[in-house]
Write a protein that holds these residues in place. Sequence first.
Motif, mmCIF file in Angstrom:
data_model
loop_
_atom_site.group_PDB
_atom_site.id
_atom_site.type_symbol
_atom_site.label_atom_id
_atom_site.label_comp_id
_atom_site.label_asym_id
_atom_site.label_seq_id
_atom_site.Cartn_x
_atom_site.Cartn_y
_atom_site.Cartn_z
ATOM 1 N N ALA B 186 47.478 33.276 41.958
ATOM 2 C CA ALA B 186 46.493 34.207 41.415
ATOM 3 C C ALA B 186 47.014 34.866 40.140
ATOM 4 O O ALA B 186 46.313 34.933 39.131
ATOM 5 C CB ALA B 186 46.140 35.268 42.453
ATOM 6 N N VAL B 187 48.273 35.322 40.179
ATOM 7 C CA VAL B 187 48.837 35.974 38.991
ATOM 8 C C VAL B 187 48.980 34.964 37.862
ATOM 9 O O VAL B 187 48.604 35.227 36.714
ATOM 10 C CB VAL B 187 50.183 36.652 39.305
ATOM 11 C CG1 VAL B 187 50.876 37.086 38.018
ATOM 12 C CG2 VAL B 187 49.971 37.844 40.231
ATOM 13 N N LEU B 190 45.641 34.069 36.369
ATOM 14 C CA LEU B 190 45.108 35.217 35.623
ATOM 15 C C LEU B 190 45.770 35.313 34.247
ATOM 16 O O LEU B 190 45.108 35.494 33.217
ATOM 17 C CB LEU B 190 45.365 36.503 36.418
ATOM 18 C CG LEU B 190 44.946 37.822 35.769
ATOM 19 C CD1 LEU B 190 43.436 37.899 35.650
ATOM 20 C CD2 LEU B 190 45.468 39.019 36.570
ATOM 21 N N VAL B 191 47.073 35.158 34.252
ATOM 22 C CA VAL B 191 47.841 35.284 33.013
ATOM 23 C C VAL B 191 47.512 34.141 32.046
ATOM 24 O O VAL B 191 47.295 34.357 30.844
ATOM 25 C CB VAL B 191 49.352 35.316 33.364
ATOM 26 C CG1 VAL B 191 50.209 34.944 32.174
ATOM 27 C CG2 VAL B 191 49.726 36.688 33.910
ATOM 28 N N ARG B 193 44.799 32.352 31.988
ATOM 29 C CA ARG B 193 43.422 32.567 31.543
ATOM 30 C C ARG B 193 43.398 33.595 30.395
ATOM 31 O O ARG B 193 42.661 33.435 29.425
ATOM 32 C CB ARG B 193 42.622 33.107 32.729
ATOM 33 C CG ARG B 193 41.157 32.730 32.729
ATOM 34 C CD ARG B 193 40.534 33.033 34.096
ATOM 35 N NE ARG B 193 39.085 32.889 34.039
ATOM 36 C CZ ARG B 193 38.258 33.758 33.470
ATOM 37 N NH1 ARG B 193 38.738 34.845 32.912
ATOM 38 N NH2 ARG B 193 36.956 33.542 33.447
ATOM 39 N N GLY B 194 44.226 34.610 30.523
ATOM 40 C CA GLY B 194 44.267 35.656 29.498
ATOM 41 C C GLY B 194 44.826 35.162 28.172
ATOM 42 O O GLY B 194 44.627 35.782 27.128
#
Lengths: 197, 197
Positions: B186-187, B190-191, B193-194
Amino acid sequence: MPPAAAEPLTPERILATTEEVLRRFGPTKATVVDVARALGVSHGSVYRHFPSKAALREAVTERWLTKSAVLLEEIASAPGGSAPSKLEAWLEALFEAKRHKAGDDPELFATYTVLLAENSGVVDEHLTELVAQLARIIAEGVAAGSLAAGDVPGAARAVFDATGRFHDPQYAADWLSPTIIPEFEAVTSLVIRGLRA
Amino acid sequence: MPPAAAEPLTPERILATTEEVLRRFGPTKATVVDVARALGVSHGSVYRHFPSKAALREAVTERWLTKSAVLLEEIASAPGGSAPSKLEAWLEALFEAKRHKAGDDPELFATYTVLLAENSGVVDEHLTELVAQLARIIAEGVAAGSLAAGDVPGAARAVFDATGRFHDPQYAADWLSPTIIPEFEAVTSLVIRGLRA
DNA sequence: CGAGTGACAGATATTGAAATCTGTCACTCG
DNA sequence: CGAGTGACAGATTTCAATATCTGTCACTCG
């Protein structure tokens, strides 16, 4: 703390005095006898209200964490403002609160860090509460179309984990670094960017 | 370690024996006298090659970190593959390597964690090296148009900070949790994707 | 020579006896 | 009654003496 007073001995009064004794003597030296002495009672009386020293320290810890959670809850449930900006404000409030506590009174902060370490159950509940607050902000953003997340609680947890360096007390020493603020902003904006719709 | 051998006493041999002694006795019990005994020499001889116990332990730490950095460097500089997938592979390799070290031999891992804590200078250099590897991957992605980052070294640092829970040894206990892998994913996603263009 | 030694001084760690603390309980006293 | 007490047993901490370790150096010996 004035030596005594014929006030009734309540759990509340014991907790406040325990905080005071912890502040003055630190986590290793503060004893139940010290607390009783500060209250002007025998240590046996303290055991009428709390079953053990551990329970007493746990209650102090809980009190402290509740205060933080309430503060952040206000931001999370404030009306108006976009979810991304609310998310940023929440993360910044969390970081700033911790950073100031650690910077303003390092000894007291160290004391509470010790208490947190010995009460992982209470801490886990607190963390769950904080992640739930984050999840509410994210859900709001998903509903408004400003954020995207397949699994909202999972995303909330990921945001919390990714920003750990800026709220986990284990990193408190880093919070004095002059580069910590740009570092915080870089992580925050990376994470928010990753969450944007 | 066989008691002695008339081999020449080299820094290399001392380091290997120090590792062995640390493995067997742990960081608090391992002494220079123990190392000398294992080598079949007097402790004075060890001081001919290393100026202090601290320097000896630092050299062992450096050796260990270099091994990790070389492994990751191979992934960072592998030809082919998109930057996002390389980034993911790099982060996963870092996490898996640490997780296995911590899980397979917890005592040895704890020993090295103590050495890392007492050699923050060496650790800082290592972390700088790892962030530089990340920066190279990100720069590659920016050049190829698959990633976006205004400040590449800053972004690399942010990625490293955001994934701290999955490589900082302070979190080693969490790596045994059954939910750690989805949390890592998940982390990581997320990272990444950012960071996507 | 110069790698290796071992006795030494000062620093650090270990140990066990003494002091203190935690938690209990039969008791007091309003 | 029932909040508060204080003496007590067992657990934990403190402290000082003892032992071990770190780092140095004048020395040995190939």
